[in-house]
Enzyme design. Sequence first.
Site, short mmCIF file in Angstrom:
data_model
loop_
_atom_site.label_atom_id
_atom_site.label_comp_id
_atom_site.label_asym_id
_atom_site.label_seq_id
_atom_site.Cartn_x
_atom_site.Cartn_y
_atom_site.Cartn_z
N LYS A 1 26.11 1.20 16.58
CA LYS A 1 25.74 2.48 16.76
C LYS A 1 26.42 3.41 15.79
O LYS A 1 25.40 4.42 15.07
CB LYS A 1 25.96 2.97 18.07
CG LYS A 1 24.93 2.43 19.26
CD LYS A 1 25.50 2.57 20.83
CE LYS A 1 24.41 1.84 21.67
NZ LYS A 1 24.88 1.96 23.01
N GLN B 1 29.33 4.00 26.95
CA GLN B 1 28.99 2.75 26.82
C GLN B 1 29.06 2.10 28.17
O GLN B 1 30.24 2.15 29.03
CB GLN B 1 29.72 1.89 25.48
CG GLN B 1 29.15 0.67 25.45
CD GLN B 1 27.70 0.60 24.70
OE1 GLN B 1 27.46 1.34 24.22
NE2 GLN B 1 27.05 -0.51 25.24
N ASP C 1 21.37 8.81 26.19
CA ASP C 1 21.05 7.57 26.70
C ASP C 1 19.94 7.80 27.67
O ASP C 1 19.27 6.95 28.15
CB ASP C 1 22.20 6.95 27.61
CG ASP C 1 22.73 5.97 26.75
OD1 ASP C 1 22.19 5.26 25.80
OD2 ASP C 1 24.01 5.88 26.90
N1 GUN Z 1 25.06 -1.06 28.13
C1 GUN Z 1 24.03 -1.74 27.83
N2 GUN Z 1 22.90 -1.02 27.26
C2 GUN Z 1 23.51 0.22 27.05
C3 GUN Z 1 22.71 1.55 26.54
O1 GUN Z 1 21.62 1.36 26.23
N3 GUN Z 1 23.64 2.41 26.65
C4 GUN Z 1 24.87 2.47 27.16
N4 GUN Z 1 25.40 3.64 27.25
N5 GUN Z 1 25.37 1.33 27.55
C5 GUN Z 1 24.61 0.33 27.44
#
Ligand code: GUN
Length: 306
Positions: free
Chosen positions: A65, A109, A132
């Site tokens: 990211k 995350q 998110d």
């Molecule tokens: N863990 C797995 N997929 C995601 C996501 O799209 N966002 C976040 N914050 N954690 C994740």
Amino acid sequence: MLIFAGTQTNTQTMQILDGIQLAKEIKQEIKSHVQEQVEQGIRAPHLGAILVGENGASQTYVDNKIKDCAFVGFQSSLVRLPTSITQEALIAEIEKLNADDSLDGFIVQLPLPKHIDQEAVINAIDPEKDVDGFHPMNFGRMALEMETFLPATPYGIMEMFERYQIPTAGKHTVVIGRSRIVGRPMSILMSKNGEPGNSTVTLTHSKTKNLAEITQQADIVITALGVPGFLKADMVKDGVVIVDVGITRVDDESAPRGFKLQGDVDFENVKHKASWITPVPGGVGPMTRAMLLKNTLLAHKKNNKL
Ligand code: GUN
């Protein structure tokens, strides 16, 4: 053309839904847009990420990211916290980011260590910075078809359907898995009144009976289960569209990192029946990353009243 009775198979002309190529195009569009804005004196979008603990997959996701931000010209900030952090201390970090005017949006995350209540953490994020789309307010806005941050994985799948012009209206879409990150929002988006959308959706989960009977009736199957090779060829009909969200690390001594990534779909066999199919890796994953950037761009637009 000669067709020999008994030897004919229903092999489809399968086409790959190429998430790498599509994500590249989207990232290029974002990069050009940011360049134009910066030339006009508007500051670049800024994404934050909180990473708790040492989970290898989570570290890779967050690293990617951050790399994506650099590619498109976004600023990024990473807050790394130890597994032992208390819930209160984590929420205090979130409140700092909520109050930071230089930050357009941020993510925490997932998964979080077991001693931390995920719901409490998500609820602490300012909905206007929740790129998110996990906060209940944003989830509710999504369900009501209002503008909001859409969870990046389902958003990426919708974008794939749109850009590949895969018809979804009136189709029977079967979603496997009801997680808050993928399955449930996916079921909501596919049933929305719009294009893509307008699907007749069946949301299946661990208590579903006779799953194969349901998937055999599907025009579109979206699997988000995390069980490698779960969806077999005899569970789907000819011409089905397959979207595989599963991405499990499976031990493989011959691979450089000691593991390979495997989807929920028995790809080698299912591909002969599919009209369209996403590979793993290279399907949904890159799209998820691209859509987080789109959400950050939306946050930046609102923040700067653009
Ligand atoms: N863990 C797995 N997929 C995601 C996501 O799209 N966002 C976040 N914050 N954690 C994740």
